[in-house]
Design an enzyme around this catalytic site. Structure first.
Site, PDB file in Angstrom:
ATOM      1  CD  GLU A  28      67.324  54.901  62.468  1.00  0.00           C
ATOM      2  OE1 GLU A  28      66.386  55.580  63.007  1.00  0.00           O
ATOM      3  OE2 GLU A  28      67.087  54.087  61.700  1.00  0.00           O
ATOM      4  CG  HIS A 274      66.882  61.039  63.417  1.00  0.00           C
ATOM      5  ND1 HIS A 274      67.455  60.775  64.805  1.00  0.00           N
ATOM      6  CD2 HIS A 274      66.490  59.563  62.877  1.00  0.00           C
ATOM      7  CE1 HIS A 274      67.442  59.545  64.840  1.00  0.00           C
ATOM      8  NE2 HIS A 274      67.194  58.822  63.849  1.00  0.00           N
TER       9      HIS A 274
HETATM   10  P1  FAD Z   1      52.283  51.631  66.738  1.00  0.00           P
HETATM   11  O1  FAD Z   1      52.517  53.219  67.183  1.00  0.00           O
HETATM   12  O2  FAD Z   1      51.757  50.534  67.408  1.00  0.00           O
HETATM   13  O3  FAD Z   1      51.274  51.544  65.080  1.00  0.00           O
HETATM   14  C1  FAD Z   1      51.161  50.636  64.299  1.00  0.00           C
HETATM   15  C2  FAD Z   1      49.934  50.804  63.504  1.00  0.00           C
HETATM   16  O4  FAD Z   1      48.899  50.424  64.496  1.00  0.00           O
HETATM   17  C3  FAD Z   1      49.535  52.128  63.142  1.00  0.00           C
HETATM   18  O5  FAD Z   1      48.610  52.028  61.952  1.00  0.00           O
HETATM   19  C4  FAD Z   1      48.686  52.787  64.140  1.00  0.00           C
HETATM   20  O6  FAD Z   1      47.625  53.789  63.606  1.00  0.00           O
HETATM   21  C5  FAD Z   1      48.019  51.682  64.673  1.00  0.00           C
HETATM   22  N1  FAD Z   1      47.377  51.718  65.949  1.00  0.00           N
HETATM   23  C6  FAD Z   1      48.301  52.089  67.069  1.00  0.00           C
HETATM   24  N2  FAD Z   1      47.628  51.943  68.298  1.00  0.00           N
HETATM   25  C7  FAD Z   1      46.365  51.277  67.884  1.00  0.00           C
HETATM   26  C8  FAD Z   1      45.241  50.928  68.729  1.00  0.00           C
HETATM   27  N3  FAD Z   1      45.211  51.168  69.991  1.00  0.00           N
HETATM   28  N4  FAD Z   1      44.108  50.360  68.062  1.00  0.00           N
HETATM   29  C9  FAD Z   1      44.253  50.106  66.739  1.00  0.00           C
HETATM   30  N5  FAD Z   1      45.180  50.408  65.884  1.00  0.00           N
HETATM   31  C10 FAD Z   1      46.203  51.096  66.311  1.00  0.00           C
HETATM   32  N6  FAD Z   1      61.444  48.693  63.312  1.00  0.00           N
HETATM   33  C11 FAD Z   1      62.309  47.900  64.030  1.00  0.00           C
HETATM   34  O7  FAD Z   1      62.069  46.580  63.941  1.00  0.00           O
HETATM   35  N7  FAD Z   1      63.339  47.950  64.564  1.00  0.00           N
HETATM   36  C12 FAD Z   1      63.807  49.431  64.582  1.00  0.00           C
HETATM   37  O8  FAD Z   1      64.809  49.848  65.381  1.00  0.00           O
HETATM   38  C13 FAD Z   1      63.052  50.606  64.025  1.00  0.00           C
HETATM   39  N8  FAD Z   1      63.047  51.723  64.295  1.00  0.00           N
HETATM   40  C14 FAD Z   1      62.281  52.690  63.747  1.00  0.00           C
HETATM   41  C15 FAD Z   1      62.284  54.273  63.938  1.00  0.00           C
HETATM   42  C16 FAD Z   1      61.711  54.933  63.372  1.00  0.00           C
HETATM   43  C17 FAD Z   1      62.144  56.252  63.482  1.00  0.00           C
HETATM   44  C18 FAD Z   1      60.599  54.496  62.679  1.00  0.00           C
HETATM   45  C19 FAD Z   1      59.442  55.654  61.979  1.00  0.00           C
HETATM   46  C20 FAD Z   1      60.104  52.956  62.811  1.00  0.00           C
HETATM   47  C21 FAD Z   1      61.110  52.179  63.230  1.00  0.00           C
HETATM   48  N9  FAD Z   1      60.735  50.804  62.907  1.00  0.00           N
HETATM   49  C22 FAD Z   1      61.713  49.900  63.438  1.00  0.00           C
HETATM   50  C23 FAD Z   1      59.421  50.322  62.315  1.00  0.00           C
HETATM   51  C24 FAD Z   1      58.424  50.295  63.128  1.00  0.00           C
HETATM   52  O9  FAD Z   1      58.687  49.155  64.404  1.00  0.00           O
HETATM   53  C25 FAD Z   1      57.323  49.558  62.235  1.00  0.00           C
HETATM   54  O10 FAD Z   1      56.954  50.374  61.207  1.00  0.00           O
HETATM   55  C26 FAD Z   1      55.911  49.012  63.195  1.00  0.00           C
HETATM   56  O11 FAD Z   1      55.058  48.392  62.139  1.00  0.00           O
HETATM   57  C27 FAD Z   1      55.088  50.419  63.398  1.00  0.00           C
HETATM   58  O12 FAD Z   1      55.778  51.043  64.714  1.00  0.00           O
HETATM   59  P2  FAD Z   1      55.080  51.968  65.523  1.00  0.00           P
HETATM   60  O13 FAD Z   1      55.839  52.175  66.584  1.00  0.00           O
HETATM   61  O14 FAD Z   1      54.826  53.102  64.690  1.00  0.00           O
HETATM   62  O15 FAD Z   1      53.660  51.238  65.910  1.00  0.00           O
END
Ligand code: FAD
Length: 297
Positions: A28, A274
């Site tokens: 990354e 990764h």
């Molecule tokens: P989600 O999948 O939406 O989950 C977030 C929370 O909501 C979780 O607690 C989940 O359980 C809950 N949830 C999901 N769906 C529902 C639903 N339908 N109802 C109620 N609750 C729900 N951030 C950046 O800004 N830029 C980046 O480039 C970036 N890269 C990343 C790369 C990796 C590999 C990882 C692990 C994280 C990265 N992040 C990045 C951080 C990430 O965007 C944040 O941590 C964000 O808060 C969560 O993203 P997510 O896609 O897991 O969210």
């Protein structure tokens, strides 16, 4: 590491197809902010390219702050390099129209993979929340609109905004049912990864989950991120890092810890590794020299 035969002769660009073939190695990077940083990143990638990564990924600044540089970095790498570059894309703060424009652009430029994330809003709530709340909504749009291979994020130690462990795993399994694979947040205890994989399997989810590993080259900044993400740094590792008397010793400790963890993850059957490179090549090269991705295959 003896990776020479891992990549087949044809150039496979879909990460899920690569995962079908073998254990993947990926790195990354974050997009550079200045011309000097861009030159530094090119030099890092020149070095890491020799390790034959299967793919690399480029982060997206919170709230879309690196929208242009993430795009340009991904497209430059896809054109110039022998491996696919995957953009991270966050939905929070974006409208549907903005997301449509971005993914149409990526598709027209021949980008075949995307990491679909929620992202975070700044603490003060600006910019406006946008049309999306959860990453799964972005995955739905990407599935409908594109042929791209879609990755998502997974949190072995449970996302800090989750109501409960059980709800986090359920939402992750639902998100993964529409996506192709996941990459995890970094963690320091391999057991938290294996436990998550078992919990997802119990929910009927068997999509590949690639563990994300970070060499702790900058302890203060890694600790800050770990606190934000709910990742626990082991007291032993932290104590050794604090005892390091010079930067070389610190790198040695970080490399040892990351290598040990990767070996355990590989032994336990992880589908890929990764590495959060922090845009630096030195530690990643040393780690990859010591691991055998083909072990157990
Ligand atoms: P989600 O999948 O939406 O989950 C977030 C929370 O909501 C979780 O607690 C989940 O359980 C809950 N949830 C999901 N769906 C529902 C639903 N339908 N109802 C109620 N609750 C729900 N951030 C950046 O800004 N830029 C980046 O480039 C970036 N890269 C990343 C790369 C990796 C590999 C990882 C692990 C994280 C990265 N992040 C990045 C951080 C990430 O965007 C944040 O941590 C964000 O808060 C969560 O993203 P997510 O896609 O897991 O969210």
């Amino acid at each position: 590491m003896g990776l020479g035969l891992r990549r087949s002769v044809d150039r496979v660009t879909s990460i899920s197809r690569l995962l079908d073939r073998h254990r993947t190695l990926s790195f990354e990077f974050f997009p550079p902010k200045t011309e000097a940083a861009a030159l530094g990143l090119r030099a890092t990638v020149d070095t890491l390219e020799k390790l034959e990564p299967d793919f690399v990924s480029i982060t997206y600044g919170a709230g879309g702050t690196t929208r242009g540089t993430t795009r340009d970095t991904v497209i430059e790498m896809c054109l110039d390099r022998d491996f696919p570059a995957m953009p991270h894309l966050t939905c929070v703060g974006h409208s549907h129209a903005e997301i449509h424009d971005l993914v149409d652009d990526y598709q027209s430029e021949g980008v075949h993979n995307v990491l679909a994330l929620a992202g975070d809003l700044p603490a003060d709530g600006s910019p406006n929340p946008g049309d999306f709340r959860y990453a799964s909504e972005l995955v739905e749009v990407l599935r409908e609109r594109t042929e791209m291979c879609i990755g998502v994020a997974a949190f072995p130690e449970v996302h800090p905004r989750s109501e409960s462990r059980e709800s986090d795993r359920r939402h992750l399994a639902e998100k993964l049912s529409m996506a192709d694979f996941a990459i995890t947040q970094f963690f320091f205890d391999p057991d938290v990864y294996f436990r998550m994989v078992d919990e997802l399997a119990a929910l009927g989810c068997d999509k590949p989950i690639i563990p994300g590993v970070i060499p702790v080259l900058n302890p203060d900044s890694v600790k800050r991120f770990a606190d934000m993400n709910g990742s626990k740094i082991s007291a032993d590792l932290w104590a050794s890092l604090e005892r390091a008397s010079d930067p070389d010793e610190l790198v040695e400790i970080a490399v040892d810890a990351a290598t040990d963890m990767i070996s355990t993850l590989i032994e336990g059957g992880a589908p890929g590794i990764h590495i959060y490179s922090l845009n630096r090549a030195d530690a990643v090269v040393r780690i990859c020299d010591r691991i055998d991705l083909r072990q157990g295959l």
